[in-house]
Enzyme design. Structure first.
Site, PDB file in Angstrom:
ATOM      1  N   ASP A 164       4.259  90.857  66.693  1.00 47.93           N
ATOM      2  CA  ASP A 164       5.316  90.633  67.673  1.00 47.93           C
ATOM      3  C   ASP A 164       5.021  91.341  68.992  1.00 47.93           C
ATOM      4  O   ASP A 164       4.456  92.432  69.023  1.00 47.93           O
ATOM      5  CB  ASP A 164       6.644  91.148  67.095  1.00 47.93           C
ATOM      6  CG  ASP A 164       7.815  90.879  68.001  1.00 47.93           C
ATOM      7  OD1 ASP A 164       8.114  89.691  68.228  1.00 47.93           O
ATOM      8  OD2 ASP A 164       8.446  91.844  68.483  1.00 47.93           O
ATOM      9  N   GLU A 166       1.841  86.912  69.018  1.00 50.36           N
ATOM     10  CA  GLU A 166       2.842  86.389  69.942  1.00 50.36           C
ATOM     11  C   GLU A 166       2.529  87.023  71.300  1.00 50.36           C
ATOM     12  O   GLU A 166       2.910  88.153  71.576  1.00 50.36           O
ATOM     13  CB  GLU A 166       4.263  86.752  69.492  1.00 50.36           C
ATOM     14  CG  GLU A 166       5.317  86.090  70.363  1.00 50.36           C
ATOM     15  CD  GLU A 166       6.493  86.980  70.705  1.00 50.36           C
ATOM     16  OE1 GLU A 166       7.451  86.479  71.311  1.00 50.36           O
ATOM     17  OE2 GLU A 166       6.455  88.173  70.391  1.00 50.36           O
TER      18      GLU A 166
END
Length: 675
Positions: free
Chosen positions: A355, A408
């Protein structure tokens, strides 16, 4: 396989075997501990699981299995069952273990600091074992009193309680068939269709909308659904322990603990095992970018900024009011990489989606001038974070070559999914955020205006092969007032659903791997609400069930047609036949596999105008047939399909020597294959 009773804890009745005994022998280690009553140093002898080699690796940032030695471990010493504790707190002057077993008495069960300058405190406490709650009482070098949960705890109390729990992660796995073959399932030239799930809101209990489904409940409900829908992988938003449920899991406190909201570690392992037995891979979201500042967590763990940067320009995240790891500290690097390997080893996870990578890469991320400090070369990249990410990927792929890491990352940072030996970050894949933004902007346009925005739908092919891209329609696109994917589509109800099916058809037939957030597959009407279940009742209505059937068909098309995945990340797998027809808003392209016989032609009609007798060029002469049409009545379309076989004519069209004539349905996608 039958589960066994825990052999290290005679009081345990749980039919799950205990953690295997750590191979390193429990030995006596001479330590120096502070005698707080006399304020003098005295030598003591403490039993330790940590060897000098362990400490050397830890201090150099190269120990990637710290979870085998740090935290709490039930062991048997001299016939006595007890728990060994080890915690890193170099700036503490006193540490003890507190819990129900001693009435949370700070002075009764002291730990001792090692003589080697590592800052590790350890000790063995007899007669406590599996299921015991505890924390560390830490007195800092400045006299501050702290009560901290264990950074390496394998289980935490269910929130809002915050104590750590002594437990183990041993499980007798029954997924050998998957583990022996997952190299092929997880390969970059294999189909990847990922179903993204927020665990607490995919579905709720029948008796109460506030009742979470547990890991084992989901094994019996989610696994068959994902299998029926044809997804190849499931991705869970963070399942590590997070006290604040509205963070969706991204404010992690227990990095080594599966959330107790949904069950035990073994319950989660059972869920993973059931996915594997169904032939489905499991990806976990992993968050090395930041952590919350709760008083019982790792923030200011020993009274100093131990895990995070002291300088707020590097150590504080303004977007999430959280704290950033000190990636330049060796012990922190070892903590993070150990955590990644832990989930891959102990839970048989098939991939980690990392993330907020962009926030790690840039020192000026979400910061104004004067709020950040340049690196040693005067630039804005975080050299320590870059080094960590490279070493993380090298460690993952060296230990587990049959998994994937996925970034990401929302910027144009070069080489995110390139090997580290080519100066890349080493990820297997990267989310294609540019494609997602351009595509959703295009589809929001009324079809009458799409001819003025044609570049938005075609531009991604310019850079599509600079990275190994995954095409995400994730949770981020259906929150914070953005509305659901369905409600982004223009027009009346029929046009909205036709646009939705067309969007998914475009996604599944384009280059790159795929990710779809839960609920998007059946056209969830409302914006995602993490506090409640998806609106499964909508499936009683034909438009929603039609959308679900279309996604199911696209998944099976994607998995069964090699041209759609064998060259996912190569320009050799894609070619325009007609990408410039802005006036009609029609796209025609081919997807290519390793064999020419597998080539497909895709036609997208991006307006509600039916195009009868529409001629397209084809790369091969012969007979073609329609193998998918998003306008099929099964999907709540109008039924304008091409049922007859299509024989090519020697008529040059769209720069091709041969051509065929088809019906291009309104707001529809057609896929052709040679007979």
């Amino acid at each position: 396989m039958a589960k066994k009773t825990d052999p290290t804890n005679p009081m345990s009745k749980v039919k799950v075997a205990a953690e295997p005994k750590i191979k390193a022998a429990v030995k006596k280690t001479k330590l120096v501990a502070t005698d707080t009553s006399t304020e003098q140093l005295k030598p003591v002898e403490v039993y330790s699981l940590l060897t000098e080699f362990d400490i050397s690796l830890f201090k150099s940032g190269k120990h990637f299995k710290l979870y085998e030695k740090f935290g709490s471990h039930v062991v048997t010493h001299k016939g006595v069952v007890g728990t060994y504790f080890a915690v890193w707190a170099p700036n503490a002057q006193y540490i003890s273990v507190i819990g129900n077993f001693n009435g949370w008495n700070r002075g009764s069960h002291q730990l001792y600091v090692r003589w080697d300058g590592s800052g590790v405190w350890e000790g063995f406490i007899p007669n406590i074992g599996d299921g015991e709650t505890y924390k560390y009482y830490i007195q800092s070098s400045t006299g501050e009193d702290l009560e901290k949960s264990d950074p390496f705890a394998l289980r935490w109390e269910e929130p809002p309680r915050t104590a750590s729990i002594v437990t183990h992660t041993y499980y007798e796995w029954d997924d050998k068939a998957w583990m022996n073959t997952r190299m092929a399932h997880n390969a970059l030239d294999a189909p990847w269709s990922v179903y993204e799930v927020h665990f607490g809101s995919w579905a709720r209990g029948v008796d109460s909308p506030d009742q979470f489904l547990g890991y084992r409940d989901m094994a019996h409900k989610l696994v068959p659904y994902v299998k029926e829908m044809g997804f190849t992988h499931v991705e869970f938003m963070p399942l590590m322990e997070h006290p604040y449920y509205p963070s969706w899991g991204y404010q992690i406190m227990g990095f080594f603990a599966a959330s107790s909201r949904y069950g035990s570690p073994q319950d989660l392992m059972y869920l993973v095992e059931e996915f594997h037995k169904a032939g489905i891979g499991v990806i976990l979201d992993w968050v090395p970018s930041h952590f919350p500042g709760d008083v019982h967590g790792i923030y200011r763990f020993d009274g100093t900024h131990l895990y995070e940067h002291e300088d707020v320009r590097k150590g504080y995240h303004p977007d999430w009011t959280s704290y950033i790891f000190n990636y330049g500290r060796n012990e922190v690097k070892a903590f993070l990489i150990s955590n990644a390997l832990f989930w891959l080893e102990r839970y048989h996870i098939d991939g980690l989606r990392v993330d907020a990578v962009a926030s790690m890469l840039y020192l000026d991320y979400s910061r104004k001038a004067g709020e950040w400090e340049p690196n040693v070369f005067g630039g804005n990249t975080n050299l320590e974070a870059i080094s960590l990410l490279k070493e993380f990927n090298e460690a993952v792929y060296s230990h587990f070559p049959d998994v994937q890491t996925i970034a990401e990352e929302s910027t144009s940072f070069s080489g995110v999914s390139r090997p580290t030996f080519l100066d890349g970050l080493g990820f297997g894949m990267k989310w294609m955020m540019g494609w997602m933004n351009d595509t959703l902007k295009y589809f929001k346009e009324d079809p009458i205006n799409r001819k003025y925005h044609h570049n938005q739908i075609t531009f991604s092919t310019v850079y599509a092969y600079t990275e190994n891209f995954m095409m995400p329609l994730s949770h981020d696109e259906v929150v914070y007032g953005k509305g659901s994917i369905l409600r982004k589509m223009p027009g009346d109800e029929w046009q909205q659903f036709a646009n939705l099916r067309l969007l998914y058809s475009y996604m599944f037939t384009s280059s790159g791997t795929k990710l779809l957030f839960m609920g998007d597959e059946f056209g969830q009407s409302a914006e995602w609400n993490f506090q409640q279940s998806l609106d499964w009742h909508l499936l009683q209505y034909a438009p929603h069930e039609g959308a679900r059937q279309a996604v199911k068909a696209l998944n099976y098309l994607y998995r069964n047609e090699p041209a759609l995945y064998q060259k996912n990340f190569s320009s050799d797998g894609f070619a325009w036949i007609d990408g410039g027809n802005a006036a009609d808003s029609v796209l025609v392209y081919t997807r290519k596999g390793n064999n020419a016989k597998d080539d497909l032609i895709i036609i997208l009609n991006l307006t509600p105008v039916t195009r009868l007798d529409y001629r397209i060029g084809v790369p091969h002469s012969g007979v073609w047939k329609e193998i998918f049409n998003s306008d099929d009545t099964l999907y709540w379309g109008t039924g304008l399909t091409n049922t007859a076989k299509l024989k090519t004519e020697e008529k040059e069209w769209m720069w091709q020597k041969d051509s065929v004539v088809i019906t291009a349905p309104p707001l529809g996608a057609v896929v052709l294959k040679r007979v």
